[in-house]
Design a protein around this motif. Structure first.
Motif, PDB file in Angstrom:
ATOM      1  N   ASN A 615       0.879  -1.190  -0.142  1.00  0.00           N
ATOM      2  CA  ASN A 615      -0.099  -0.028   0.116  1.00  0.00           C
ATOM      3  C   ASN A 615       0.847   1.338   0.032  1.00  0.00           C
ATOM      4  OD1 ASN A 615      -2.277   1.578   0.141  1.00  0.00           O
ATOM      5  ND2 ASN A 615      -2.248   1.582   2.411  1.00  0.00           N
ATOM      6  N   TYR A 616       1.710   1.387   1.181  1.00  0.00           N
ATOM      7  CA  TYR A 616       2.644   2.520   1.096  1.00  0.00           C
ATOM      8  C   TYR A 616       3.855   2.406  -0.091  1.00  0.00           C
ATOM      9  CZ  TYR A 616       0.719   4.761   5.141  1.00  0.00           C
ATOM     10  OH  TYR A 616      -0.004   5.703   5.887  1.00  0.00           O
ATOM     11  N   GLY A 617       4.291   1.349  -0.581  1.00  0.00           N
ATOM     12  CA  GLY A 617       5.223   1.356  -1.543  1.00  0.00           C
ATOM     13  C   GLY A 617       4.596   1.990  -2.895  1.00  0.00           C
ATOM     14  N   GLU A 618       3.204   1.611  -3.139  1.00  0.00           N
ATOM     15  CA  GLU A 618       2.509   2.430  -4.351  1.00  0.00           C
ATOM     16  C   GLU A 618       2.280   3.821  -3.914  1.00  0.00           C
ATOM     17  OE1 GLU A 618      -1.221   1.565  -7.215  1.00  0.00           O
ATOM     18  OE2 GLU A 618      -1.160   0.334  -5.182  1.00  0.00           O
ATOM     19  N   ARG A 619       1.987   4.084  -2.886  1.00  0.00           N
ATOM     20  CA  ARG A 619       1.985   5.545  -2.674  1.00  0.00           C
ATOM     21  C   ARG A 619       3.244   6.311  -2.825  1.00  0.00           C
ATOM     22  NH1 ARG A 619      -2.827   7.377  -0.229  1.00  0.00           N
ATOM     23  NH2 ARG A 619      -4.365   5.778   0.090  1.00  0.00           N
ATOM     24  N   ILE A 620       4.106   5.825  -2.134  1.00  0.00           N
ATOM     25  CA  ILE A 620       5.533   6.400  -2.439  1.00  0.00           C
ATOM     26  C   ILE A 620       6.036   6.591  -3.914  1.00  0.00           C
ATOM     27  CG2 ILE A 620       7.848   6.379  -1.957  1.00  0.00           C
ATOM     28  CD1 ILE A 620       6.893   5.064   0.713  1.00  0.00           C
ATOM     29  N   ALA A 621       5.704   5.468  -4.723  1.00  0.00           N
ATOM     30  CA  ALA A 621       5.925   5.523  -6.282  1.00  0.00           C
ATOM     31  C   ALA A 621       5.124   6.639  -6.829  1.00  0.00           C
ATOM     32  CB  ALA A 621       5.695   4.140  -6.799  1.00  0.00           C
ATOM     33  N   HIS A 622       3.831   6.785  -6.601  1.00  0.00           N
ATOM     34  CA  HIS A 622       3.194   7.742  -7.122  1.00  0.00           C
ATOM     35  C   HIS A 622       3.866   9.050  -6.712  1.00  0.00           C
ATOM     36  CE1 HIS A 622       0.246   5.592  -9.460  1.00  0.00           C
ATOM     37  NE2 HIS A 622       0.036   4.455  -8.504  1.00  0.00           N
ATOM     38  N   PHE A 623       4.044   9.195  -5.488  1.00  0.00           N
ATOM     39  CA  PHE A 623       4.508  10.410  -4.818  1.00  0.00           C
ATOM     40  C   PHE A 623       5.674  11.119  -5.394  1.00  0.00           C
ATOM     41  CE2 PHE A 623       7.052  12.602  -1.645  1.00  0.00           C
ATOM     42  CZ  PHE A 623       6.293  13.789  -1.069  1.00  0.00           C
ATOM     43  N   LEU A 624       6.646  10.445  -5.532  1.00  0.00           N
ATOM     44  CA  LEU A 624       8.050  10.756  -6.239  1.00  0.00           C
ATOM     45  C   LEU A 624       8.194  11.538  -7.344  1.00  0.00           C
ATOM     46  CD1 LEU A 624      10.409   7.827  -5.203  1.00  0.00           C
ATOM     47  CD2 LEU A 624      10.092  10.266  -3.933  1.00  0.00           C
ATOM     48  N   PRO A 625       7.557  11.225  -8.443  1.00  0.00           N
ATOM     49  CA  PRO A 625       7.745  11.842  -9.784  1.00  0.00           C
ATOM     50  C   PRO A 625       7.455  13.560  -9.593  1.00  0.00           C
ATOM     51  CG  PRO A 625       6.668   9.860 -10.256  1.00  0.00           C
ATOM     52  CD  PRO A 625       6.527  10.060  -8.716  1.00  0.00           C
ATOM     53  N   ARG A 626       8.270  14.096 -10.358  1.00  0.00           N
ATOM     54  CA  ARG A 626       8.200  15.705 -10.615  1.00  0.00           C
ATOM     55  C   ARG A 626       8.184  16.418  -9.203  1.00  0.00           C
ATOM     56  NH1 ARG A 626       7.138  16.131 -15.934  1.00  0.00           N
ATOM     57  NH2 ARG A 626       6.783  18.236 -15.633  1.00  0.00           N
ATOM     58  N   LYS A 627       8.725  15.738  -8.227  1.00  0.00           N
ATOM     59  CA  LYS A 627       8.854  16.541  -6.916  1.00  0.00           C
ATOM     60  C   LYS A 627       9.943  17.483  -6.823  1.00  0.00           C
ATOM     61  CE  LYS A 627       4.937  15.468  -4.855  1.00  0.00           C
ATOM     62  NZ  LYS A 627       4.206  14.439  -5.780  1.00  0.00           N
ATOM     63  N   ALA A 628      11.053  17.383  -7.589  1.00  0.00           N
ATOM     64  CA  ALA A 628      12.149  18.047  -7.730  1.00  0.00           C
ATOM     65  C   ALA A 628      12.690  18.005  -9.086  1.00  0.00           C
ATOM     66  CB  ALA A 628      13.232  17.436  -6.419  1.00  0.00           C
ATOM     67  N   ARG A 629      13.651  18.944  -9.420  1.00  0.00           N
ATOM     68  CA  ARG A 629      14.062  19.029 -10.786  1.00  0.00           C
ATOM     69  C   ARG A 629      14.970  17.781 -11.115  1.00  0.00           C
ATOM     70  NH1 ARG A 629      18.360  23.462 -12.913  1.00  0.00           N
ATOM     71  NH2 ARG A 629      18.396  22.700 -14.867  1.00  0.00           N
ATOM     72  N   GLN A 630      15.628  17.111  -9.982  1.00  0.00           N
ATOM     73  CA  GLN A 630      16.564  15.835 -10.281  1.00  0.00           C
ATOM     74  C   GLN A 630      16.435  15.001  -9.079  1.00  0.00           C
ATOM     75  OE1 GLN A 630      21.034  15.855 -10.258  1.00  0.00           O
ATOM     76  NE2 GLN A 630      20.625  15.853 -12.387  1.00  0.00           N
ATOM     77  N   ILE A 631      15.899  13.843  -9.250  1.00  0.00           N
ATOM     78  CA  ILE A 631      15.766  12.715  -8.514  1.00  0.00           C
ATOM     79  C   ILE A 631      16.348  11.503  -8.833  1.00  0.00           C
ATOM     80  CG2 ILE A 631      14.312  11.243  -7.129  1.00  0.00           C
ATOM     81  CD1 ILE A 631      12.256  13.446  -7.107  1.00  0.00           C
TER      82      ILE A 631
END
Length: 700
Positions: A615-631
């Motif tokens: 559940n939280y793994g999926e939420r984190i995966a959706h959370f990460l993209p486009r949150k910073a210029r370079q990840i």
């Protein structure tokens, strides 16, 4: 600081030169994924970054064992970690190099560690020892206290944050990041310049004593105005902070309340408290009016019953010709002096009876001063006079009666509101007695501070207005005196002094802006990022002192939370730090202060999915993209599940893999990316030292 290239050469598990290149565009964020089996180099990348930035050496040998094995005793080896980064429009290439040699027992011995920077030369770019530029750059852009936030290593950081066992100096690190101390020194330097200019002007004005004295007065008044302005701003800020705390505590009380009924009770309680405060303020104003009315009445209503008797006595005195006394006294004295009555009767000593009658009448006559007051009293007691005492006393008594009635009603209303508030407080306490009581106590204290500092600010503003008027008048006098003979030099010094004062004030405003912005911007972003993604209704809070994140539920800090929830909180906090840089950069630009480009930061995230369930793994995966210029996301094969890979894959701009060369294949050495199988194992013959290499993975 954005990475363009990261090189790891013969460092720890990595053999040879290994290069990670990152796509960098001005307008599009990038996400780079490094796939790896366990113990193949993910964490080594984080260790390499720490070594590069601060020279921190991990335990054990730094040089790669497989590379050392290929050397003969006494041979030299250069291992390094290097990078090319951009800061705003400038690019830097540097590395931290290990100068080592192989010993007789087969180990590597480090002789020197050198931080080097690329120098551009006609014969080509060469590395030379850093002269301090790169060290200063790294310390300002990535303070060591913030390293774990920018280059995040699994559960370790999450545990430390929630246990409050480390990173208590985030606020200081942010201050370092934004050159806070340099600004304080700049403010002190500008104050010194301001004082020196004042001394120069004073020296110049010594030729004209009157002008010098007036200039000294103006300078003193300017300092007082500046001091009062700062005090007023501080009082205003404290009042706003106390009001914000009062409102925040009210919201927390609402959050703690269970169910709609308690929420309604808390809202009603807040309204009743406001009405209670307003009733108290009105009571104070009415009591002031009562005191004013009593003072104006001079106590006349208390003598109203004596007005008739006093008027009768004064009328009788007037009829008996005792008033006006100035006529009676003079007239009788003339009769006695001439010793003869108007009728011709003798008043000499032989007419004792007649003379005694005149003397007795005179003794009843009043003096002129007393008579004038009595005549005025008789006039004010007359019913025909517009403002006679009777009308005045009746009006004052009626006004006082109305005011007393209003006061009585307000006191009754205050008592009624106090009773209602007490009842509602008891209702709320039943929902969470101890916590609500604590918050209510803090709320009352915040309200007290708001009122106290609000009153201080009002008094300071009155004093400031008086000082400004005095300053304006003093400057007018100074202008009229003219500063004989000073000319252009005096004008130049005066303008420079004014500019220095304005610059010092601007720097102070900037420092205050930064201090206030840290917690508020972090809290705003953390609320947006965490509260919307969590599944249990908990709230994220930022401690105003340490700036550390916490999880609250119904107003209480929760310590025992799941790994996935901890990761989500920490990731939200990390992104909030990035946004803090961006928003503070915008605020500084708006203030006219250019500190360079502070709003770009690269984030390396290691084992971010390790403690998370599906559940939280999926939420984190959706959370990460486009949150910073370079990840850059470092993912072990065990966490590269479909609920992680599928949300991330559409956003991946470049991919790499850690290939482990060893005798035995590691668990999970094959992975899937965009439907293709990724092999992360290379067999070695028995007895050879294991090592890893980095290779790019085609996305198509």
């Amino acid at each position: 600081m954005i990475f363009h290239r990261l090189e790891i050469s013969d460092f720890l598990v990595f053999k040879g030169k290994n290069t990670l290149t990152f796509p960098v565009t001005d307008d599009e964020p990038s996400m780079v994924v490094v796939l790896a089996p366990n113990n193949s180099g993910k964490t080594t990348i984080i260790k390499a970054l720490r070594f590069l930035l601060y020279g921190t050496r991990p335990p054990g040998e730094l040089c790669n064992h497989a590379a050392v094995d290929e050397l003969r005793p006494g041979d030299r080896l250069n291992a390094w970690v290097g990078a090319t980064v951009s800061v705003g429009n400038r690019s830097y290439t540097f590395r931290r190099r290990i100068d080592a040699r192989k010993t007789k027992d087969g180990a590597s011995e480090i002789e020197n560690v050198i931080l080097e920077q690329t120098q551009h030369d006609r014969g080509g770019d060469v590395y030379s020892p850093d002269q301090g530029e790169i060290t200063r750059l790294l310390n300002s852009l990535v303070p060591e206290a913030l390293f774990d936030f920018f280059y995040f290593q699994g559960e370790t950081l999450a545990d430390k944050l929630l246990q409050r066992s480390a990173h208590s100096s985030i606020g200081e690190a942010l201050a370092t990041l934004l050159h806070h101390k340099q600004w304080i020194r700049a403010a002190e330097a500008v104050d010194a310049v301001h004082a020196k200019l004042a001394e120069d002007i004073q020296d110049l004005s010594e030729v004209d004593r009157a002008y010098a004295d007036q200039l000294k007065l103006v300078t003193q008044l300017e300092e007082k105005v500046a001091q009062s302005t700062r005090e007023s701003a501080e009082f205003e800020q404290t009042t706003r902070d106390a009001a914000a705390e009062y409102e925040s505590l009210g919201r927390q009380i609402l959050d703690i309340s269970t169910g709609k009924s308690f929420e309604d009770v808390a809202k009603k309680l807040d309204q009743i408290r406001k009405e209670f405060i307003d009733a108290g303020n009105q009571t104070g104003r009415v009591e002031t009016e009562i005191a004013q009315t009593i003072g104006d009445s001079r106590g006349l209503p208390f003598f109203h019953d004596a007005f008739g008797a006093a008027r009768a006595v004064l009328d009788s005195m007037q009829r008996e010709n005792l008033l006006p006394a100035d006529v009676v006294e003079g007239f009788l004295q003339r009769l006695l002096d001439h010793q003869r009555c108007l009728c011709g009767r003798s008043l000499n000593e032989h007419e004792a009876e007649a003379r005694a009658a005149v003397e007795a009448y005179r003794t009843r006559a009043l003096s002129q001063d007393v008579n004038a007051a009595l005549l005025d009293l008789l006039d004010r007691l007359s019913p025909n006079v517009q403002r006679n005492f009777t009308k005045f006393a009746i009006s004052a008594a009626q006004g006082l009666e109305d005011q007393l009635l209003r006061r009585k009603k307000l006191l009754l209303r205050s008592k009624e509101l106090e009773s209602q508030a007490s009842t509602l407080e008891d209702e709320i306490k039943r929902s969470n007695h101890e916590e609500v009581l604590r918050l209510q106590t803090r709320q009352k204290e915040a309200l007290r501070r708001k009122d106290d500092f609000g009153e201080k600010r009002r008094k300071t503003e009155i004093y400031l207005g008086q000082q400004k008027n005095m300053l304006r008048e003093a400057k007018d006098v100074l202008t009229r005196l003219g500063g004989k003979g000073f000319g252009a030099r005096f004008d130049k010094l005066t303008k420079a002094r004014i500019q220095a004062g304005a610059l010092a004030e601007l720097i102070r405003e900037t420092i205050a802006c930064l201090k206030d912005s840290f917690q508020s911007i972090l809290q705003q972003n953390l609320t947006l990022l965490y509260d919307a993604n969590v599944t249990d209704g908990s709230k994220a809070r930022v401690d105003p002192e340490s700036l550390l994140p916490a999880i609250e539920q119904r107003g209480r800090v929760i310590h025992n939370v799941g790994g996935g929830q901890r990761q989500l909180l920490v990731l939200a906090h990390i992104v909030s730090l990035a946004r803090l840089r961006q928003q503070l950069h915008a605020e500084l630009t708006a203030l006219g202060i250019n500190m360079g480009k502070l709003d770009d930061q690269s984030f390396f995230l290691d084992s971010v999915f390790a403690p998370a369930d599906k559940n939280y793994g999926e939420r984190i995966a959706h959370f990460l993209p486009r949150k910073a210029r370079q990840i850059v996301v470092l993912v072990a094969s065990q966490q590269w599940e479909p609920w992680v890979s599928e949300p991330l894959s559409p956003h991946i701009t470049r991919a790499f893999k850690c290939v482990l060369a060893s005798e035995n294949p590691p668990e999970g050495h094959t992975m899937k990316l965009n439907g293709k199988t990724i092999e992360t194992y290379r067999p070695l013959k028995r007895g050879d030292a294991s090592y890893s290499v980095l290779e790019e993975v085609p996305l198509q």
